[in-house]
Enzyme design. Structure first.
Site, mmCIF file in Angstrom:
data_model
loop_
_atom_site.group_PDB
_atom_site.id
_atom_site.type_symbol
_atom_site.label_atom_id
_atom_site.label_comp_id
_atom_site.label_asym_id
_atom_site.label_seq_id
_atom_site.Cartn_x
_atom_site.Cartn_y
_atom_site.Cartn_z
ATOM 1 N N ASP A 51 -42.639 -13.170 14.284
ATOM 2 C CA ASP A 51 -41.748 -13.112 15.443
ATOM 3 C C ASP A 51 -42.448 -13.592 16.709
ATOM 4 O OD1 ASP A 51 -38.976 -12.621 15.857
ATOM 5 O OD2 ASP A 51 -39.517 -11.004 17.214
ATOM 6 N N GLU A 92 -42.628 -10.130 26.997
ATOM 7 C CA GLU A 92 -42.613 -10.022 25.545
ATOM 8 C C GLU A 92 -43.856 -10.660 24.917
ATOM 9 O OE1 GLU A 92 -38.517 -10.012 24.381
ATOM 10 O OE2 GLU A 92 -39.072 -11.204 22.642
ATOM 11 N N GLU A 144 -30.004 -12.776 20.789
ATOM 12 C CA GLU A 144 -30.430 -11.550 21.481
ATOM 13 C C GLU A 144 -29.695 -10.317 20.952
ATOM 14 O OE1 GLU A 144 -33.099 -11.991 22.875
ATOM 15 O OE2 GLU A 144 -32.988 -12.736 24.940
ATOM 16 N N GLU A 214 -30.818 -15.114 11.030
ATOM 17 C CA GLU A 214 -31.395 -13.795 11.304
ATOM 18 C C GLU A 214 -31.567 -12.989 10.012
ATOM 19 O OE1 GLU A 214 -32.657 -12.367 14.046
ATOM 20 O OE2 GLU A 214 -32.230 -14.003 15.411
HETATM 21 C C1 HMH Z 1 -35.900 -13.743 14.889
HETATM 22 N N1 HMH Z 1 -34.382 -13.173 16.702
HETATM 23 C C2 HMH Z 1 -35.628 -13.234 16.261
HETATM 24 N N2 HMH Z 1 -36.656 -12.847 17.021
HETATM 25 C C3 HMH Z 1 -36.437 -12.394 18.278
HETATM 26 N N3 HMH Z 1 -37.485 -11.988 19.036
HETATM 27 C C4 HMH Z 1 -35.160 -12.328 18.782
HETATM 28 C C5 HMH Z 1 -34.121 -12.728 17.955
HETATM 29 C C6 HMH Z 1 -34.992 -11.848 20.193
HETATM 30 O O1 HMH Z 1 -33.955 -11.456 20.627
#
Ligand code: HMH
Length: 226
Positions: A51, A92, A144, A214
């Site tokens: 991520d 972040e 998001e 996702e």
């Molecule tokens: C895969 N989707 C993924 N990573 C993230 N950090 C976000 C969404 C953020 O919203």
């Protein structure tokens, strides 16, 4: 009047229409495992490293949405919402570095898995100048919102999320992030209500693609693919 309000609810209607993939993305087994405390920590570390790489590629995408807002939006407050999103991505990046150190994840040694690469390629395709602002902001909301809804689920009163994972859940599950996602949804609905039908169709397909990507990203974190 009631008709006017219905017209503004593109996103809400699509989420209902595509409930199965929406639920698959926002209530994934990986999220359930965090919520019930059974999570495999090696999956969590995989997710964390992947991520981090994703977010580094997500930032230029958000910057491209900002640029489109400046050029194409009829409401100057859009730009402020997107700018706030970019600012929180700055935090972040720092958070990922701190969190990775806590879990002994070497971020500079992490390489993107195929699923992650696919998702980043999709983001790049949405960064092209010919992609409509309406389509891009819809995708932005979806990206998001999946994290917001997933991680907020892990913070509900009856959740048994392990204390050492709560900080991660709070990053996206907190109320402020929820409000920010609401703002993005309102912007997307406003743009969609003014868009031509072919743009609306494109936006719906793009939203579906986000939900699918996702799901694959969560699967990847659990080692279910690649
Ligand atoms: C895969 N989707 C993924 N990573 C993230 N950090 C976000 C969404 C953020 O919203």
């Amino acid at each position: 009047m009631a008709d006017e309000r219905e017209k503004m609810k593109f996103i809400e209607n699509w989420v209902i229409k595509h409930d199965s993939v929406y639920t698959a993305a926002t209530r994934h087994p990986f999220i359930h495992s965090i919520r019930d405390g059974s999570v495999d920590l090696s999956s969590f570390k995989t997710w964390l490293g992947q991520d981090y790489l994703f977010v580094r590629r997500f930032i230029p995408f958000v910057a491209s949405v900002l640029l489109k807002a400046c050029k194409e939006s009829d409401d100057e407050s859009d730009m402020e919402v997107i700018l706030a999103g970019l600012a929180s991505l700055n935090d972040e990046i720092h958070w990922f570095k701190k969190e990775a150190a806590k879990w002994d994840v070497q971020l500079n040694a992490v390489t993107p898995q195929k699923t992650n690469q696919n998702y980043c390629r999709f983001l790049e395709s949405l960064m092209q100048p010919e992609v409509n602002y309406t389509v891009a902001i819809t995708a932005f909301w979806a990206i998001e919102a999946v994290y917001q809804l997933s991680f907020a689920h892990c913070l509900e009163d009856d959740a048994k999320t392990p204390p050492e994972l709560r900080a991660a859940c709070e990053r996206w599950g907190n109320e402020g992030f929820g409000k920010y996602c609401d703002s993005l949804r309102i912007i997307a609905n406003r743009c969609l209500s003014k868009a031509l039908e072919d743009v609306q169709v494109k936006a719906e397909l793009t939203l579906l693609q986000v939900f699918e990507l996702e799901v694959e990203f969560w699967n990847m974190s659990e080692g279910r693919n690649n």
